[in-house]
Design an enzyme around this catalytic site. Structure first.
Site, PDB file in Angstrom:
ATOM      1  N   ASP A 252       0.841  -1.192   0.000  1.00  0.00           N
ATOM      2  CA  ASP A 252       0.000   0.000   0.000  1.00  0.00           C
ATOM      3  C   ASP A 252       0.877   1.244   0.000  1.00  0.00           C
ATOM      4  OD1 ASP A 252      -2.229  -1.551   0.154  1.00  0.00           O
ATOM      5  OD2 ASP A 252      -2.444  -1.371   2.319  1.00  0.00           O
ATOM      6  N   LYS A 274      -3.984   3.119  -2.744  1.00  0.00           N
ATOM      7  CA  LYS A 274      -4.893   3.158  -1.606  1.00  0.00           C
ATOM      8  C   LYS A 274      -4.603   4.312  -0.676  1.00  0.00           C
ATOM      9  CE  LYS A 274      -6.812  -1.258  -0.329  1.00  0.00           C
ATOM     10  NZ  LYS A 274      -6.770  -2.163   0.797  1.00  0.00           N
ATOM     11  N   MET A 387      -8.110   6.841  10.460  1.00  0.00           N
ATOM     12  CA  MET A 387      -8.662   7.563   9.295  1.00  0.00           C
ATOM     13  C   MET A 387      -9.644   8.620   9.749  1.00  0.00           C
ATOM     14  SD  MET A 387      -9.280   4.260   6.820  1.00  0.00           S
ATOM     15  CE  MET A 387      -9.868   3.160   8.094  1.00  0.00           C
TER      16      MET A 387
HETATM   17  N1  SAH Z   1      -3.684  -1.458   9.220  1.00  0.00           N
HETATM   18  C1  SAH Z   1      -3.277  -0.153   9.665  1.00  0.00           C
HETATM   19  C2  SAH Z   1      -4.361   0.874   9.520  1.00  0.00           C
HETATM   20  C3  SAH Z   1      -4.700   1.172   8.102  1.00  0.00           C
HETATM   21  S1  SAH Z   1      -5.936   2.421   7.946  1.00  0.00           S
HETATM   22  C4  SAH Z   1      -2.788  -0.260  11.111  1.00  0.00           C
HETATM   23  O1  SAH Z   1      -2.973  -1.295  11.754  1.00  0.00           O
HETATM   24  O2  SAH Z   1      -2.220   0.712  11.597  1.00  0.00           O
HETATM   25  C5  SAH Z   1      -4.952   3.859   7.713  1.00  0.00           C
HETATM   26  C6  SAH Z   1      -5.006   4.724   8.946  1.00  0.00           C
HETATM   27  O3  SAH Z   1      -4.117   4.236   9.913  1.00  0.00           O
HETATM   28  C7  SAH Z   1      -4.554   6.151   8.706  1.00  0.00           C
HETATM   29  O4  SAH Z   1      -5.609   6.951   8.187  1.00  0.00           O
HETATM   30  C8  SAH Z   1      -4.189   6.572  10.098  1.00  0.00           C
HETATM   31  O5  SAH Z   1      -5.322   6.878  10.873  1.00  0.00           O
HETATM   32  C9  SAH Z   1      -3.588   5.300  10.660  1.00  0.00           C
HETATM   33  N2  SAH Z   1      -2.134   5.279  10.542  1.00  0.00           N
HETATM   34  C10 SAH Z   1      -1.374   4.430   9.845  1.00  0.00           C
HETATM   35  N3  SAH Z   1      -0.071   4.695  10.010  1.00  0.00           N
HETATM   36  C11 SAH Z   1      -0.003   5.741  10.854  1.00  0.00           C
HETATM   37  C12 SAH Z   1       1.062   6.496  11.431  1.00  0.00           C
HETATM   38  N4  SAH Z   1       2.353   6.200  11.176  1.00  0.00           N
HETATM   39  N5  SAH Z   1       0.754   7.520  12.259  1.00  0.00           N
HETATM   40  C13 SAH Z   1      -0.524   7.814  12.537  1.00  0.00           C
HETATM   41  N6  SAH Z   1      -1.563   7.141  12.033  1.00  0.00           N
HETATM   42  C14 SAH Z   1      -1.313   6.116  11.197  1.00  0.00           C
END
Ligand code: SAH
Length: 480
Positions: A252, A274, A387
């Protein structure tokens, strides 16, 4: 010197010690260290000491190692001798006696007296990696040992034993050369290795039999792998190993390039986007591509940010793989909420204040119906919102509508775990401002609840102060 390899003064060999006697002379820490090292082999260890110090005595008793007082013929029949008395002169005497009997001897911390050196050892019996520096750099050897140890699966030894038990069958049934090489490569990285790793001996045998029938032509496999929140070193060792074995890495947009490039150099890399506003494949196209690649026999790593099972649409990908009869596995990762909490030193559960944790998203807040997690928040749960930037106002509104106080603490982290991370704190009343911030370009995670009060605010800025000052700055920056 160019092109020439330096000569080793000590050449590494593997010495057969099974059932042979190894004598360690000494009563203290040096002797104990050597005894521990040798106890990784099946050698018969004999400790020779006037009086073993307590640590050595306890260890020897626990490991059924005999400790004897020095007498005339304690070197009799020894395959190796260690002089580990901690005393220069005594060690030198042991060395002389051993040499008089042509027994190779090692004197602790005296390289000039050593006939052989002991390596730093990565033990996956029967597989061993021995690291030597000819006594020059024990710390360097330990560092290398740790690095190599991380690279090798803990179950490598069991896999090697299984390989040994099939060696004859393979020699009989699989033609020497290309075909046999393919067989063993598939064996050590494919379905037999996976079955051994997951502790399933029966399945490992079945997979090996199948591989024999197909002469090493392996079926494809997909690993849904959590890449963690962004920092490369928050990747798990298993994720790293799979990346090194992958034929294809499909990732992604949120997975940083640094993580993607950790994979095997000649692996094909496919970005499926994505991210809001980026060109990207639809979920259906991704599912189809995964299936198609696996059907070609490829080992695919489907790399997802954070944990693959948290807001990662893994459910749909797993269903597609199951429907197509393709084998797959899941490798968990550090989810963004955990990384954000770590950056903020924020206890997600706090004794007496918050004992449950909600992972939710601001994304699919359809209509105005109160989501059930809002009630949990009232009950004291800590809420992690994924998100949730563009829907910050809706989330704040819903929670207040549910009865949560506008004073409830809120923590926001952009780019959690990365050097570029930014931390903000405020209250539920401040949260709507998040949606309008044009300066937050990275992914953002919001944590809401009374447990947030336990965080460390030394490096965070107030959410509320943005509007007055920074927006103006940002606007001015754009104009200039
Ligand atoms: N599977 C991922 C989430 C994917 S959805 C997990 O477990 O973290 C994508 C969302 O994850 C983003 O919109 C944000 O809210 C969060 N996210 C992912 N990486 C991040 C980061 N380094 N810092 C803050 N939020 C993050």
């Amino acid at each position: 010197m160019a092109g020439e390899t330096e000569k080793l003064n000590a050449f590494p060999i593997f010495l057969r010690v099974e059932g042979r006697r190894v004598v360690i002379v000494g009563s203290g820490d040096e002797a104990l260290a050597k005894a521990r090292l040798m106890a990784q082999s099946s050698a018969e260890i004999l400790v020779v000491a006037e009086k073993a110090e307590p640590a050595l005595a306890v260890w020897a008793a626990a490991n059924e190692v005999e400790v004897v007082r020095p007498d005339a013929d304690f070197l009799e029949g020894a395959a190796l001798v260690f002089a580990a008395t901690g005393d220069l002169e005594k060690d030198a005497r042991v060395v002389d006696e051993a040499r008089a009997r042509h027994i190779p001897v090692n004197a602790v911390d005296r390289p000039e007296l050593c006939d052989f050196f002991t390596p730093a050892l990565v033990n996956r019996a029967p597989v061993a990696v021995a690291i030597g520096t000819e006594g020059a750099g024990p710390i360097l050897a330990q560092m290398l040992r740790a690095r190599i140890d991380r690279m090798l699966s803990p179950s490598l030894g069991r896999l090697a034993l299984l390989a040994a038990s099939y060696r004859e069958a393979v020699d009989r049934q699989v033609a020497k050369g290309v075909e046999r090489r393919r067989f063993w490569k598939s064996f050590f990285t494919g379905s037999p290795a996976r079955a051994v790793e997951s502790g399933n001996g029966h399945e490992a045998i079945e997979a090996t039999e199948r591989l024999l029938r197909t002469r090493g032509a392996e079926r494809g496999h997909v690993a849904l792998v959590g890449a963690g929140p962004g920092a490369e070193d928050l990747l798990t060792l298993r994720a790293q190993r799979l990346l090194m074995e992958a034929d294809v890495i499909m990732h992604d947009a949120l997975v940083p390039q640094a993580v993607v490039s950790m994979g095997r150099r000649d692996a094909e890399r496919i970005s499926v986007g994505k991210r809001k506003g980026c060109h990207s494949k639809t979920q259906r196209e991704i599912n189809e591509l995964l299936v198609a690649l696996a059907q070609e026999g490829k080992r695919v790593v489907r790399l997802k940010s954070g944990d693959p099972l948290v807001f990662g649409r893994a459910g749909e990908e797993m269903a597609a793989l199951r429907d197509a009869g393709i084998s797959y596995e899941i490798v968990p990762g550090v989810t963004a909420a955990f990384a954000a909490a770590a950056d903020f030193e924020l206890p997600l559960t706090l004794r007496g204040i918050s004992s449950s944790l909600v992972f939710t998203t601001g994304h699919d807040l359809k209509g105005k119906a109160l989501p059930d997690w809002a009630r949990l928040a009232i009950g004291g749960a800590t809420v992690a919102v994924y998100m949730g930037r563009s829907t910050a106002a809706e989330v704040a509104g819903l929670l207040q509508q549910a009865g949560l106080s506008p004073d409830t603490a809120v923590a926001v982290v952009e780019n959690a775990s990365l050097g570029s991370r930014r931390l903000f704190h405020g209250t539920l009343a401040d949260l709507p401002a998040l949606g309008g911030r044009k300066d937050l370009a990275g992914p953002v995670l919001t944590i809401i609840g009374d447990a947030v009060a336990g965080a460390n605010f030394a490096r965070s800025k107030p959410l509320a102060s943005y509007r007055e000052s920074e927006e103006r700055l940002a606007v001015r920056g754009e104009r200039s």
